[in-house]
Every structure is written in C-alpha cells, then in structure tokens.
Write a protein that holds these residues in place. Structure first.
Motif, short mmCIF file in Angstrom:
data_model
loop_
_atom_site.label_atom_id
_atom_site.label_comp_id
_atom_site.label_asym_id
_atom_site.label_seq_id
_atom_site.Cartn_x
_atom_site.Cartn_y
_atom_site.Cartn_z
N ASP A 32 -8.47 1.26 -15.75
CA ASP A 32 -9.02 0.22 -16.63
C ASP A 32 -7.87 -0.58 -17.23
O ASP A 32 -6.82 0.00 -17.54
CB ASP A 32 -9.87 0.88 -17.75
CG ASP A 32 -10.92 -0.07 -18.31
OD1 ASP A 32 -10.52 -1.12 -18.84
OD2 ASP A 32 -12.12 0.23 -18.21
N SER A 37 -12.37 -2.93 -23.58
CA SER A 37 -12.62 -1.53 -23.96
C SER A 37 -11.39 -0.94 -24.61
O SER A 37 -10.37 -1.62 -24.75
CB SER A 37 -12.99 -0.72 -22.70
OG SER A 37 -11.96 -0.83 -21.75
N TYR A 149 -21.40 -15.51 -12.92
CA TYR A 149 -21.36 -14.03 -12.97
C TYR A 149 -22.28 -13.43 -11.91
O TYR A 149 -21.89 -12.55 -11.15
CB TYR A 149 -21.76 -13.56 -14.38
CG TYR A 149 -22.07 -12.09 -14.46
CD1 TYR A 149 -21.06 -11.14 -14.40
CD2 TYR A 149 -23.39 -11.63 -14.56
CE1 TYR A 149 -21.35 -9.78 -14.46
CE2 TYR A 149 -23.69 -10.28 -14.63
CZ TYR A 149 -22.67 -9.36 -14.58
OH TYR A 149 -22.97 -8.02 -14.62
P1 NAD Z 1 -17.78 -3.17 -20.01
O1 NAD Z 1 -17.13 -4.49 -20.25
O2 NAD Z 1 -18.04 -2.29 -21.17
O3 NAD Z 1 -16.96 -2.35 -18.92
C1 NAD Z 1 -16.19 -2.98 -17.91
C2 NAD Z 1 -14.81 -2.35 -17.92
O4 NAD Z 1 -14.02 -2.94 -16.90
C3 NAD Z 1 -14.08 -2.56 -19.25
O5 NAD Z 1 -13.59 -1.32 -19.69
C4 NAD Z 1 -12.96 -3.51 -18.89
O6 NAD Z 1 -11.83 -3.31 -19.71
C5 NAD Z 1 -12.73 -3.20 -17.43
N1 NAD Z 1 -12.15 -4.29 -16.64
C6 NAD Z 1 -12.58 -5.57 -16.56
N2 NAD Z 1 -11.80 -6.27 -15.72
C7 NAD Z 1 -10.86 -5.40 -15.25
C8 NAD Z 1 -9.78 -5.53 -14.35
N3 NAD Z 1 -9.47 -6.70 -13.79
N4 NAD Z 1 -9.02 -4.44 -14.08
C9 NAD Z 1 -9.31 -3.26 -14.68
N5 NAD Z 1 -10.32 -3.08 -15.54
C10 NAD Z 1 -11.08 -4.14 -15.82
O7 NAD Z 1 -19.13 -3.47 -19.22
P2 NAD Z 1 -20.31 -2.47 -18.82
O8 NAD Z 1 -21.53 -2.90 -19.53
O9 NAD Z 1 -19.85 -1.07 -18.91
O10 NAD Z 1 -20.49 -2.88 -17.30
C11 NAD Z 1 -19.90 -2.17 -16.24
C12 NAD Z 1 -20.24 -2.86 -14.92
O11 NAD Z 1 -21.66 -2.92 -14.80
C13 NAD Z 1 -19.75 -4.29 -14.83
O12 NAD Z 1 -19.33 -4.55 -13.52
C14 NAD Z 1 -20.99 -5.11 -15.15
O13 NAD Z 1 -20.95 -6.38 -14.54
C15 NAD Z 1 -22.08 -4.24 -14.55
N6 NAD Z 1 -23.40 -4.45 -15.17
C16 NAD Z 1 -23.55 -4.31 -16.52
C17 NAD Z 1 -24.79 -4.54 -17.10
C18 NAD Z 1 -25.00 -4.42 -18.59
O14 NAD Z 1 -25.99 -4.95 -19.09
N7 NAD Z 1 -24.13 -3.76 -19.33
C19 NAD Z 1 -25.88 -4.89 -16.29
C20 NAD Z 1 -25.68 -5.02 -14.93
C21 NAD Z 1 -24.43 -4.79 -14.37
#
Ligand code: NAD
Ligand code: WQD
Length: 342
Positions: A32, A37, A149
């Motif tokens: 990460d 986060s 997105y």
């Molecule tokens: P979040 O932002 O809490 O978690 C994503 C994590 O990825 C974060 O810890 C961030 O620091 C890390 N990150 C982002 N870009 C990065 C990079 N380039 N290199 C390394 N780390 C990176 O989001 P979440 O809600 O836990 O979502 C997780 C996944 O699920 C995402 O791909 C999101 O698109 C997908 N998703 C989320 C939802 C929702 O409603 N939460 C719904 C559908 C899909």
C-alpha cells in the motif's frame, strides 16, 4: 500454502479482507502507498488476527519495488484492491485516475509476469453497470459506466480478460462490489474517510457522532416506496468472506478461466430505511434534512447474487441491523478514525 499478495490492504475493504484471511491463519503480503489509508489500520489488523502480515509501503506503479517484494515473498495469489475510488474526483482528474488505477494494474501485472503468481482477484464495482435497465442486476447486464472511475474498472476487467486469453495459466475473478458498509464487529477497524464523506454510511455515523450537523438526504421524490434511492448495502465482513470464497473458487477453476461475480445481498434498502434502522438499533438520533437529488444518482440499484452462490458457494449473511450496529461501534470507539489513540 503460499501467501496472498494484498494490494491496497491498508484500506477500508483491504483491512477487513486481511483480518479474515489472517484470522484463518493465511499469511498476507500487504502492499500500500497509504495515499488513502494509514499503517495504523494494519497494526490493528495484526492485533486482531494471529496470521502473519508482511507490510510494504510501495506504489503499484513502482515496478522495481513490486519485483523486489515478489522475489522475497512466496505468494500464490493476489487480491488487487489498490486504487483511487472517489467518483466525483475521477471526473475532475481523469488522467490521475487512469494512471493510478489502469496503469497501476498493468504495472502490477508486469511484475507478476516474472513471478509464479497466476491467480488474480480484482476489486471491481457495480458502478460498471451505470444506469440499470432493470433490477436486480445480474452479471450479464450491459455495462455503461458513467464516470472515469467506472471506466477504469471496466478497462481493467478487459485487460485481465486479454491476459487470461493470451496465457491460460491465469485464473481471474472480478468481484463487482455493490455498497460495502459496516465494520469488523470488534470496533477495531473500519472506514476512515480522510475528507468529508461522499458515501452514505460514513456520513450517517459522523452525523450521529456530532461531527456533522445533519445528514442531507439527496432526493425524496424518486419512484420508490418512500421516495428515497435504493441500494444494495453489504456488510464489509460478508464482502471479506466473499474474497476467501473467490480464492477457493480459483483453486478449482479451469486454467484461463475469467469469472465476473457480483458481491451484493440481492436486497434493496432505501436511504430512509437505512437511516431509521441506524437510529433504532443504536438508540441515537441522526438529524436529517431533505435536499435536492444528487446529480447522476441511480434511483434503484441492487444485485442478483445468484452467481456468487452457485459458483463460489458464497452468500451474504449479515443484516442491515448488523451493518448499522457495527458501523456505529467503530465510529463511537474511534471518533477520529485511525487518528484516535487505540
Ligand atoms: P480505500 O481507499 O480505503 O482503499 C484503497 C487502498 O489502496 C488505500 O489503502 C490506498 O492507500 C491504496 N492505494 C491507492 N492507490 C495506490 C497505489 N497506486 N499503490 C499502492 N496503494 C494504493 O478504498 P476501499 O473502499 O477499501 O476500496 C478498495 C477497492 O475496492 C478499490 O479498488 C475500490 O475501487 C473498490 N471498490 C470499493 C467500493 C466502496 O464502496 N468502498 C465499491 C466498489 C469497489
Ligand atoms: C448511497 C445513497 C445517495 C450521501 C457510490 C459510487 C459507487 C461505489 C459506492 C465504488 C444514494 C444517498 C449519500 C449523503 C444521501 N463505489 N446519500 N446523503 O452512490 O450508490 O455509490 O459508492 O465503486 O461507485 O458511485 O453510494 O453511499 O454515495 O450513496 O442521501 O450524504 O445514499 O443519494 O442514494 P452510491 P453512496
């Protein structure tokens, strides 16, 4: 059994996935960049679960860093959750989103190419369906993402399909999440939005906690029973269990197989139902005001969750009450999220 490479493991969903995997004794290798986060989330997961977690601060666009991690660690599969996820922000900064999400995934795949990992679980989203023609949405419904997105998610699904078509050693599952909410029942980990929350449940929690004056309900004139929008809210622990089921399904999948699976409950719940349930189960008021519709909102969206049950043996078990109770336990014990001393 090899470790599970978890990209985005410090995030909201990633931390819960790691808590479940590590709770089952599976070793996780978390990558990460902490762009959305905190390492504290991983520290808390470690306090919850006995399984080992290796933590690497790295960007998935850093090929050399990923190669070094994969050379050091014995990974058997990957759950790819790293990504930027704010729909509105993706409209404002489409290049940033493409670079982080799509190029990031391509870089990860390039690094994996030189490793033995060929099992891939991808965090996709119900947002790829856009405005549904009909509900419930099954996986054959047309995909018409309404934001950069959503386009990123669909493009990545396409990249993964091309990968498996070109090299049948790969096995892929795209998990299309509906609306994940709630938190680990311990109240130790949960959703910690860095800014004003975009999503309903964190806003409800912060309003109940007094951090926000009142919740704006976006539209009460939709063609639904109470006039508010309907969504398929799914407990994040059910969602996390869905990832374990996906890894299991990959074990018995055919080489070159690419599956796309909705993770939802199959049940639609209105904004008003959710807010009223939250008040009832937690015995706390959520001051609210009706406001205009939010542009781009779909009136009704919920999953047909049949394929997940048939192909992965997984169904959501937790109720809306559980989601509201667990979300509030996390919020009330951690009023400032991970910035709160544990
Ligand atoms: P979040 O932002 O809490 O978690 C994503 C994590 O990825 C974060 O810890 C961030 O620091 C890390 N990150 C982002 N870009 C990065 C990079 N380039 N290199 C390394 N780390 C990176 O989001 P979440 O809600 O836990 O979502 C997780 C996944 O699920 C995402 O791909 C999101 O698109 C997908 N998703 C989320 C939802 C929702 O409603 N939460 C719904 C559908 C899909
Ligand atoms: C739910 C309902 C709002 C906030 C978004 C993304 C989607 C996915 C999940 C990642 C809607 C209403 C909300 C508020 C409100 N993410 N609401 N007051 O819109 O279904 O989906 O998050 O893939 O891509 O688009 O979820 O939580 O934003 O909204 O009345 O302050 O709550 O209008 O009806 P949504 P949400």
């Amino acid at each position: 059994m090899g470790s599970v490479l978890v990209t985005g493991g410090a995030g909201y969903i990633g931390s819960h996935v790691m808590a479940v995997l590590a709770g089952q004794g599976r070793r996780c290798v978390c990558v990460d960049n902490f762009s959305n986060s905190s390492p504290e989330a991983v520290a808390r997961v470690r306090s919850l679960a006995p399984g080992a977690i290796a933590l690497y601060e790295a960007d998935i666009r850093d090929l050399a860093a990923l190669r070094a991690i994969l050379a050091k660690e014995d990974c058997a599969s990957v759950i790819h959750m790293a990504g930027l996820k704010a729909v509105g922000e993706s409209v404002e900064f489409p290049e940033r989103y493409h670079d982080n999400n799509v190029r990031g995934t391509q870089c990860l795949l390039e690094a994996l190419h030189d490793s033995s990992v060929r099992r891939f679980v991808f965090s996709s989203s119900a947002t790829v369906y856009g405005i549904p023609e009909r509900v419930p949405l099954d996986e054959t419904a047309p995909t018409r993402p309404q934001s950069p997105y959503g386009e990123n998610k669909l493009e990545i699904e396409g990249v993964l399909a091309g990968l498996a078509a070109g090299d049948p050693a790969w096995r892929v599952i795209n998990l299309r999440y509906f609306n994940p909410v709630g938190a680990h029942p311990s109240g130790t980990i949960g959703e910690d939005p860095s800014d004003i929350p975009n999503n309903l449940m964190p806003f409800v929690c912060q309003t109940a906690a007094g951090r926000r004056e009142r919740l704006a309900i976006f539209g009460a004139d939709y063609p639904t029973a109470d006039g508010t929008c309907i969504r398929d809210y799914i407990h994040v622990m059910d969602l996390a269990d869905g990832h374990v089921a996906a890894l299991r399904a990959l074990d018995s999948a055919a080489d070159g197989e690419v599956m796309t699976v909705n993770l939802g409950t199959g049940r639609g719940v209105s904004v008003l139902e959710l807010v009223n349930t939250f008040e009832r189960v937690n015995g706390i008021r959520v001051p609210r005001v009706y406001s205009d519709r939010r542009p781009g909102d779909v009136p009704v969206c919920y999953a047909d969750a049949t394929r997940a049950r048939r192909t992965m043996g997984w169904s959501a078990r937790r109720t809306i009450e559980d989601m509201c109770r667990d979300a509030w336990r996390w919020q009330s014990r951690n009023p400032e999220g991970y910035a709160t001393a544990s």
